[in-house]
Design a protein around this motif. Structure first.
Motif, PDB file in Angstrom:
ATOM      1  N   LEU A 227      -0.364  55.497  45.032  1.00 45.36           N
ATOM      2  CA  LEU A 227       0.223  54.237  44.767  1.00 45.36           C
ATOM      3  C   LEU A 227      -0.966  53.147  44.747  1.00 45.36           C
ATOM      4  CD1 LEU A 227       2.491  52.467  43.605  1.00 45.36           C
ATOM      5  CD2 LEU A 227       2.872  52.121  46.014  1.00 45.36           C
ATOM      6  N   LEU A 228      -1.659  53.367  45.878  1.00 45.41           N
ATOM      7  CA  LEU A 228      -2.910  52.520  46.014  1.00 45.41           C
ATOM      8  C   LEU A 228      -3.985  52.545  45.180  1.00 45.41           C
ATOM      9  CD1 LEU A 228      -3.149  52.711  49.939  1.00 45.41           C
ATOM     10  CD2 LEU A 228      -2.315  50.856  49.019  1.00 45.41           C
ATOM     11  N   LEU A 229      -4.369  53.892  44.915  1.00 49.68           N
ATOM     12  CA  LEU A 229      -5.219  54.114  43.799  1.00 49.68           C
ATOM     13  C   LEU A 229      -4.925  53.535  42.758  1.00 49.68           C
ATOM     14  CD1 LEU A 229      -7.939  55.455  42.834  1.00 49.68           C
ATOM     15  CD2 LEU A 229      -6.667  57.711  42.380  1.00 49.68           C
ATOM     16  N   LEU A 230      -3.587  53.706  42.063  1.00 43.39           N
ATOM     17  CA  LEU A 230      -3.249  52.788  40.941  1.00 43.39           C
ATOM     18  C   LEU A 230      -3.427  51.466  40.971  1.00 43.39           C
ATOM     19  CD1 LEU A 230      -0.192  55.112  40.046  1.00 43.39           C
ATOM     20  CD2 LEU A 230      -2.100  54.691  38.716  1.00 43.39           C
TER      21      LEU A 230
ATOM     22  N   GLY B 290      -2.587  43.379  38.197  1.00 45.20           N
ATOM     23  CA  GLY B 290      -1.953  42.800  39.275  1.00 45.20           C
ATOM     24  C   GLY B 290      -0.455  42.749  39.090  1.00 45.20           C
ATOM     25  N   ASP B 291       0.117  43.271  37.927  1.00 40.11           N
ATOM     26  CA  ASP B 291       1.459  43.198  37.617  1.00 40.11           C
ATOM     27  C   ASP B 291       2.317  44.159  38.410  1.00 40.11           C
ATOM     28  OD1 ASP B 291       3.933  43.776  35.585  1.00 40.11           O
ATOM     29  OD2 ASP B 291       3.374  41.515  35.232  1.00 40.11           O
ATOM     30  N   LEU B 292       3.307  43.884  39.052  1.00 35.57           N
ATOM     31  CA  LEU B 292       4.109  44.876  39.795  1.00 35.57           C
ATOM     32  C   LEU B 292       4.820  45.718  38.558  1.00 35.57           C
ATOM     33  CD1 LEU B 292       5.628  46.108  42.209  1.00 35.57           C
ATOM     34  CD2 LEU B 292       7.201  44.243  41.943  1.00 35.57           C
ATOM     35  N   GLY B 293       5.267  45.386  37.379  1.00 33.96           N
ATOM     36  CA  GLY B 293       5.806  46.246  36.593  1.00 33.96           C
ATOM     37  C   GLY B 293       4.936  47.229  35.991  1.00 33.96           C
ATOM     38  N   VAL B 294       3.779  46.913  35.913  1.00 29.75           N
ATOM     39  CA  VAL B 294       2.609  47.724  35.186  1.00 29.75           C
ATOM     40  C   VAL B 294       2.321  48.640  36.152  1.00 29.75           C
ATOM     41  CG1 VAL B 294       0.288  48.198  34.552  1.00 29.75           C
ATOM     42  CG2 VAL B 294       1.643  46.189  33.699  1.00 29.75           C
ATOM     43  N   LEU B 295       2.422  48.480  37.564  1.00 33.21           N
ATOM     44  CA  LEU B 295       1.853  49.569  38.612  1.00 33.21           C
ATOM     45  C   LEU B 295       3.104  50.203  38.810  1.00 33.21           C
ATOM     46  CD1 LEU B 295       0.135  50.156  41.029  1.00 33.21           C
ATOM     47  CD2 LEU B 295       1.324  48.610  42.208  1.00 33.21           C
ATOM     48  N   LEU B 296       4.310  50.075  38.832  1.00 33.98           N
ATOM     49  CA  LEU B 296       5.398  50.819  38.782  1.00 33.98           C
ATOM     50  C   LEU B 296       5.686  51.813  37.818  1.00 33.98           C
ATOM     51  CD1 LEU B 296       8.044  48.462  40.652  1.00 33.98           C
ATOM     52  CD2 LEU B 296       6.648  50.251  41.600  1.00 33.98           C
TER      53      LEU B 296
ATOM     54  N   GLY C   1       5.301  56.186  37.729  1.00 28.74           N
ATOM     55  CA  GLY C   1       6.228  57.286  36.998  1.00 28.74           C
ATOM     56  C   GLY C   1       7.409  57.258  37.786  1.00 28.74           C
ATOM     57  N   ALA C   2       8.439  58.059  37.453  1.00 33.37           N
ATOM     58  CA  ALA C   2       9.669  58.319  37.956  1.00 33.37           C
ATOM     59  C   ALA C   2       9.538  59.047  39.158  1.00 33.37           C
ATOM     60  CB  ALA C   2      10.533  59.189  36.867  1.00 33.37           C
ATOM     61  N   ASP C   3       8.419  59.701  39.536  1.00 36.91           N
ATOM     62  CA  ASP C   3       8.392  60.596  40.588  1.00 36.91           C
ATOM     63  C   ASP C   3       7.689  59.935  41.686  1.00 36.91           C
ATOM     64  OD1 ASP C   3       9.954  62.650  39.344  1.00 36.91           O
ATOM     65  OD2 ASP C   3       8.218  63.403  38.589  1.00 36.91           O
ATOM     66  N   GLY C   4       7.238  58.790  41.306  1.00 33.20           N
ATOM     67  CA  GLY C   4       6.268  58.030  42.415  1.00 33.20           C
ATOM     68  C   GLY C   4       6.963  57.513  43.600  1.00 33.20           C
ATOM     69  N   ALA C   5       6.147  56.898  44.373  1.00 37.00           N
ATOM     70  CA  ALA C   5       6.650  56.216  45.529  1.00 37.00           C
ATOM     71  C   ALA C   5       7.789  55.185  45.483  1.00 37.00           C
ATOM     72  CB  ALA C   5       5.456  56.014  46.610  1.00 37.00           C
TER      73      ALA C   5
ATOM     74  N   ALA D 111      -5.925  57.940  37.235  1.00 31.82           N
ATOM     75  CA  ALA D 111      -5.075  56.680  37.578  1.00 31.82           C
ATOM     76  C   ALA D 111      -5.382  55.951  36.370  1.00 31.82           C
ATOM     77  CB  ALA D 111      -5.653  56.042  38.730  1.00 31.82           C
ATOM     78  N   HIS D 112      -6.398  55.624  35.815  1.00 32.01           N
ATOM     79  CA  HIS D 112      -6.781  54.977  34.348  1.00 32.01           C
ATOM     80  C   HIS D 112      -6.089  55.319  33.203  1.00 32.01           C
ATOM     81  CE1 HIS D 112      -9.848  52.455  35.914  1.00 32.01           C
ATOM     82  NE2 HIS D 112     -10.505  53.307  36.554  1.00 32.01           N
ATOM     83  N   LEU D 113      -5.833  56.829  33.175  1.00 35.93           N
ATOM     84  CA  LEU D 113      -5.101  57.368  32.231  1.00 35.93           C
ATOM     85  C   LEU D 113      -3.767  56.908  32.076  1.00 35.93           C
ATOM     86  CD1 LEU D 113      -6.505  60.661  31.414  1.00 35.93           C
ATOM     87  CD2 LEU D 113      -6.727  58.804  30.100  1.00 35.93           C
ATOM     88  N   ALA D 114      -3.005  56.982  33.484  1.00 36.91           N
ATOM     89  CA  ALA D 114      -1.574  56.615  33.701  1.00 36.91           C
ATOM     90  C   ALA D 114      -1.446  55.228  33.318  1.00 36.91           C
ATOM     91  CB  ALA D 114      -1.239  56.935  35.220  1.00 36.91           C
ATOM     92  N   LEU D 115      -2.301  54.200  33.807  1.00 37.79           N
ATOM     93  CA  LEU D 115      -2.301  52.768  33.445  1.00 37.79           C
ATOM     94  C   LEU D 115      -2.355  52.702  31.898  1.00 37.79           C
ATOM     95  CD1 LEU D 115      -4.694  51.671  36.246  1.00 37.79           C
ATOM     96  CD2 LEU D 115      -2.175  50.902  35.884  1.00 37.79           C
ATOM     97  N   ALA D 116      -3.251  53.380  31.363  1.00 41.37           N
ATOM     98  CA  ALA D 116      -3.520  53.143  29.791  1.00 41.37           C
ATOM     99  C   ALA D 116      -2.043  53.514  29.133  1.00 41.37           C
ATOM    100  CB  ALA D 116      -4.662  53.977  29.470  1.00 41.37           C
ATOM    101  N   GLU D 117      -1.140  54.510  29.462  1.00 38.18           N
ATOM    102  CA  GLU D 117      -0.160  54.832  28.984  1.00 38.18           C
ATOM    103  C   GLU D 117       1.006  53.633  29.037  1.00 38.18           C
ATOM    104  OE1 GLU D 117       3.220  58.398  29.203  1.00 38.18           O
ATOM    105  OE2 GLU D 117       1.505  58.571  30.208  1.00 38.18           O
ATOM    106  N   ALA D 118       0.744  53.324  30.483  1.00 37.99           N
ATOM    107  CA  ALA D 118       1.929  52.219  30.806  1.00 37.99           C
ATOM    108  C   ALA D 118       1.561  51.073  29.966  1.00 37.99           C
ATOM    109  CB  ALA D 118       1.749  51.749  32.358  1.00 37.99           C
ATOM    110  N   LEU D 119       0.396  50.462  29.612  1.00 35.71           N
ATOM    111  CA  LEU D 119      -0.225  49.277  28.852  1.00 35.71           C
ATOM    112  C   LEU D 119      -0.176  49.561  27.428  1.00 35.71           C
ATOM    113  CD1 LEU D 119      -2.892  48.243  31.361  1.00 35.71           C
ATOM    114  CD2 LEU D 119      -0.861  46.794  30.931  1.00 35.71           C
TER     115      LEU D 119
END
Length: 951
Positions: free
Chosen positions: A312-315, A322-328, A332-336, A380-388
């Motif tokens: 989570l910190l790496l993401l 800095g958007d909480l929604g993007v971070l969560l 992913g569903a299995d995250g912290a 981490a970058h690929l996960a953020l790309a998918e979220a965005l």
């Protein structure tokens, strides 16, 4: 390293508030304001009273800054220091003590450095509803920059002018405070606009306080350059007593451990707190650097965390929203989820305020990101790309690019398209970074080279000269078959601007010669740049070579007009001059009907060399007006150079106003050569007034720039100013010393021509008449002087020849000179001719005949504010037996900006229109106008139309 131009500005010296400069409160109490709690709630970093131990002086300076705004003045400062020194705490102190003022604040975020105008967007969010009330051009500029309106973002200076108008309107209602914390992470577009405001607003109720992290080589250099002219406060380490007071609040009381902590922390408050609670670091035998010690401490805290929390910190570290929604969403569903966010807050690593997530300190972000394996970072970058992907496709592209392994041609093309779109919005910094990453991912070597050069040009446009140089270096060595000469053009312009004018010339002229057939228009543009470089260097041999290469282009039926400019000027400066004026006239005719400020500036320069100062003034005025409309301050500085040439004899007060504006524009855009030319002009005008202090200061700045960059032309103009000063003060022997420099072989002919009257006088008045004869014979042989079919040239030759002649021959030559220049519109040289003829007649004992010439000279010199010369004419008139009464109807002296304001108001412009043209606030315009009214003894704008403002 600061630009050499910055040394010569009026920048306040840095104030070192380090060890021993302040002491902690005697009682151990803090400087916390009673209202600080409300401020802390709105900021990611708490308002920590510990950090304010030992900051008595800094807090006092902040109080003074705020008080200046309350009293109706503008003031600005930059708090400078390393990480953890307490800059943010001082910013919170400022916010807490500004409760009675309107407060706008923003904190730079590293991830948003590449987002154009993100800082302005955040700063102005509370007052966005005021943007529609701005004047139309400013409303459109700022609206486009902030994404409120569609369309291309105009030049950065137009956006800055819009910010000035907005902040000035707000400050009219209530004193205004703007706080910009962590300025090193504010995007260059926003920071450039805000520092422009800090420099330009003076009479408004505005306080601006920036904090800037220093002493870390990885930090952006653009922020330091942009803030170079804002007065600096160096926030140094705490003194011994203050460090002890801070440690008294920690759990560590062992004397030995305390000494180790203080030695390791070296007065840094954040380090004192971090190390004070970590005995392992305090007793370490390793001589670590401060940042390394802090990073080591943070790494220890992060490495022991649960793997899910570390992910989570790496993401969060890789995220640039800095958007909480993007971070969560990325987690992913299995995250912290929320549970681990709470844990991160409990560990003092992250803060969550509403929908915003931020690290407590930038070092934690760096530690988390750099300590992760590269595969985890890519994930981490690929996960953020998918979220965005749907929310923000451009950001998603950036994250995919960060995760990509070259080559990836498809992604490279996407980045290049993103760069094109950013360039259209005026986001040149973002465009540069996108082009650079596209080049790194490109599989096609030709496209890779093109994108590298696009990145270099964008970096140049946004003022990142060092980065542009690095990109050009990366591009060299690759053959650019699709656009010949582009690499060398960029490299040559860069060298001529920031390094050696001569070396820049060599790059430009050699490359132009190589591409004459393949790319004639690019070659012609390079030759104009080469001519300018050789000209400012004062190297006539190189000027001649540029002209010879340009003549090859003229052999074609449809040759570029830029080739005419180069060939014509080179011919006049170095050749026989035959045909030079005709060639320049062709270039001038080519701009009929155009509003391109580049073409108009070149044509104005060409007209100045033909001696047609009326046409010079018309063309240069059009170019300058267009530059102001488009916010092109860099070109404005160059367009004002020929305008000043056309004004300096006809209207020196207007010339001073133009040169002052040109100097400010050159400094804003780091143009060394143009700044030197305007400084030399201002020095020449000060010399005519007999102002020794100003003349010596201005010309010494030119000499400093010459020593660094090899600027022989403005240096020669500065020498001429020194010569004129000594002559005006009646010191011909001292003036003769500068004469020697002006007559050195190879000196720029235009500088020699401009200085000939003073050089001749220095020789004649110091008893070196033979030297004067040699000079007039040399210059009189120039075909340039004879070919320029204007009265001033013939009048000048007659005047110079008369100065070395005797008896009736001299009288006839002086009288013919006066007849020729009767309609030349050059009042200073006309007055000088009357003075010289009067002195000649008095030596012949023809006192009655001499008197009218002395009288005309005296009146004209007083009208032109050339008091030393007026005094000489007055003394000569007294020597003929005539009693003299000093004239009392001279126009009061207006400052350059007062004159500009008065002329624009007299033309019918409103206060807001004047402010927009001069890039100042309406309040500043009104302040200047009040001074104008006082000096002129008038009470209304309408009365300005009946006043001769410039004599």
């Amino acid at each position: 390293m600061l630009s050499p131009l910055r040394r010569s500005t009026s920048r306040s010296p840095a104030v070192d508030l380090g060890r021993g400069a302040g002491t902690g409160p005697a009682s151990g109490a803090s400087f916390r304001h009673p209202d600080a709690a409300s401020t802390a709630a709105s900021t990611p970093e708490s308002y920590d009273e510990d950090v304010l131990y030992g900051r008595t002086v800094e807090c006092g300076l902040i109080d003074d800054l705020l008080m200046a705004a309350r009293r109706g003045h503008s003031a600005s400062a930059v708090l400078c220091g390393p990480a953890g020194i307490g800059k943010s705490a001082l910013m919170h102190y400022a916010a807490a003590h500004a409760a009675d003022l309107r407060l706008l604040q923003v904190r730079g975020v590293q991830a948003e450095t590449a987002m154009p105008f993100a800082g302005l967007h955040a700063l102005l969010r509370p007052v966005r509803d005021r943007i529609p009330s701005l004047s139309p051009p400013q409303r459109s500029a700022l609206g486009a920059a902030l994404g409120i309106e569609t369309g291309k973002v105009p030049g950065r200076f137009l956006v800055a002018a819009a910010v000035i108008e907005l902040l000035a309107a707000l400050a009219e209602e209530t004193p205004l405070v703007c706080l910009v914390d962590d300025a090193q992470w504010v995007d260059p577009e926003s920071l450039g606009a805000l520092t422009f405001v800090a420099r330009r607003m003076s009479g408004d109720r505005l306080a601006m306080l920036f904090s800037l992290r220093t002493e870390a080589p990885s930090l952006p250099t653009s922020s330091d350059r942009l803030l170079a002219d804002v007065p600096r406060v160096i926030v140094g380490p705490l003194d011994e007593a203050s460090a002890d007071q801070l440690l008294d609040q920690r759990l560590l009381f062992d004397r030995t451990a305390r000494s180790l902590v203080k030695a390791a922390a070296r007065g840094n408050p954040l380090a004192l707190k971090a190390l004070g609670g970590d005995g392992r670091l305090a007793t370490s035998d390793q001589p670590l650097m401060l940042d390394a010690q802090l990073e080591s401490g943070y790494l220890g805290r992060v490495s022991g965390l649960d793997p899910r929390l570390r992910r989570l910190l790496l993401l969060a570290a890789a995220d640039d929203t800095g958007d909480l929604g993007v971070l969560l969403a990325a987690n992913g569903a299995d995250g912290a989820g929320d549970v681990d966010l709470t844990a991160a807050e409990r560990h003092g690593l992250l803060t969550v305020a509403g929908s915003r997530v931020e690290f407590v300190h930038p070092l934690i972000r760096s530690v988390v990101y750099q300590a992760a394996p590269s595969s985890d970072r890519r994930g981490a970058h690929l996960a953020l790309a998918e979220a965005l992907a749907e929310l923000d496709p451009s950001r998603a592209t950036w994250h995919r690019a960060s995760a990509a392994i070259p080559p990836d041609q498809g992604l490279a093309v996407e980045l290049a398209e993103l760069a094109v779109a950013a360039g259209r919005r005026g986001a040149t910094d973002l465009a540069s970074r996108a082009y650079e990453r596209a080049a790194e991912l490109a599989a096609d070597p030709v496209q890779r080279l093109g994108w590298l050069l696009d990145a270099a040009e964008a970096s140049w446009d946004c003022g990142q000269i060092g980065r542009a140089a690095a990109l050009i270096t990366a591009a060299r060595g690759t053959e650019n078959l699709t656009d010949p000469g582009r690499i060398e053009e960029l490299r040559g312009r860069l060298e001529a601007t920031t390094g050696s004018a001569v070396q820049g010339y060599e790059i430009l002229v050699n490359s132009a010669a190589d591409i004459l057939a393949a790319a004639p228009h690019r070659a012609a543009a390079m030759l104009v740049a080469a001519l300018r470089a050789a000209g400012v260097a004062g190297d006539m041999d190189r000027v001649a070579r540029a002209g010879e290469v340009a003549k090859i282009l003229l052999r074609g039926d449809r040759h570029p007009s830029a080739a005419c400019v180069t060939a014509g000027i080179a011919e006049l400066l170095t050749g026989s001059g035959v045909g030079g004026v005709a060639t320049l006239n062709e270039a001038i005719r080519a701009v009929d009907g155009t509003d391109d400020p580049h073409l108009l500036t070149d044509a104005a320069m060409a007209a100045a060399y033909t001696g047609d100062f009326v046409r010079t003034r018309v063309l240069a005025s059009r170019a300058a007006a267009r530059c102001r409309e488009t916010g092109s301050l860099g070109l404005l500085a160059q367009a004002l150079e020929p305008l000043v040439v056309s004004q300096i004899e006809t209207n020196p007060r207007q010339a001073e106003a133009s040169a002052d504006e040109g100097l400010r524009a050159a400094r804003e855009t780091d143009q060394v050569a143009s700044a030197a030319v305007h400084l030399a002009t201002l020095g020449a005008l000060a010399a005519r007034r007999g102002d020794r202090v100003s003349t010596e200061d201005l010309t010494e700045q030119v000499f400093d720039l010459d020593r660094t960059h090899g600027l022989g032309y403005p240096a020669a103009l500065a020498m001429a100013a020194r010569c004129a000063l000594e002559l005006g003060l009646g010191r011909p022997a001292q003036a003769m010393q500068y004469y020697e420099t002006l007559t050195t072989p190879g000196t720029h002919r235009a500088a020699q021509l401009a200085a000939t009257d003073f050089a001749m006088l220095a020789a004649v008045w110091s008893g070196h008449t033979d030297r004067a004869r040699d000079l007039v014979a040399s210059i009189g042989s120039w075909q340039w002087v004879r070919e320029a079919d204007h009265d001033w040239a013939g009048a000048a030759l007659d005047r110079w020849q008369a100065m070395v002649s005797e008896g009736d021959e001299a009288t006839g030559l002086f009288e013919r000179s006066l007849a020729r220049q009767a309609h030349s519109g050059r009042p200073f040289v006309t007055a000088l001719t009357h003075l010289l003829l009067g002195e000649h007649l008095r030596r012949l004992r023809q006192r009655s005949a001499a008197r009218p010439h002395f009288r005309r000279a005296m009146d004209a010199f007083e009208h032109l504010d050339a008091q030393p010369w007026a005094n000489r004419a007055r003394q000569e008139l007294r020597a003929t037996g005539e009693s003299i009464r000093r004239r009392d109807d001279t126009v009061p002296r207006l400052t350059p900006q007062e004159l500009q304001v008065a002329e624009l108001v007299a033309s019918g412009a409103s206060t807001k229109e004047v402010a927009a043209q001069l890039y100042v606030s309406p309040r500043t315009v009104d302040s200047h106008l009040r001074q104008v009214f006082t000096k002129l003894g008038i009470t209304s704008r309408a009365a300005l139309r009946d006043v001769n403002l410039t004599g």
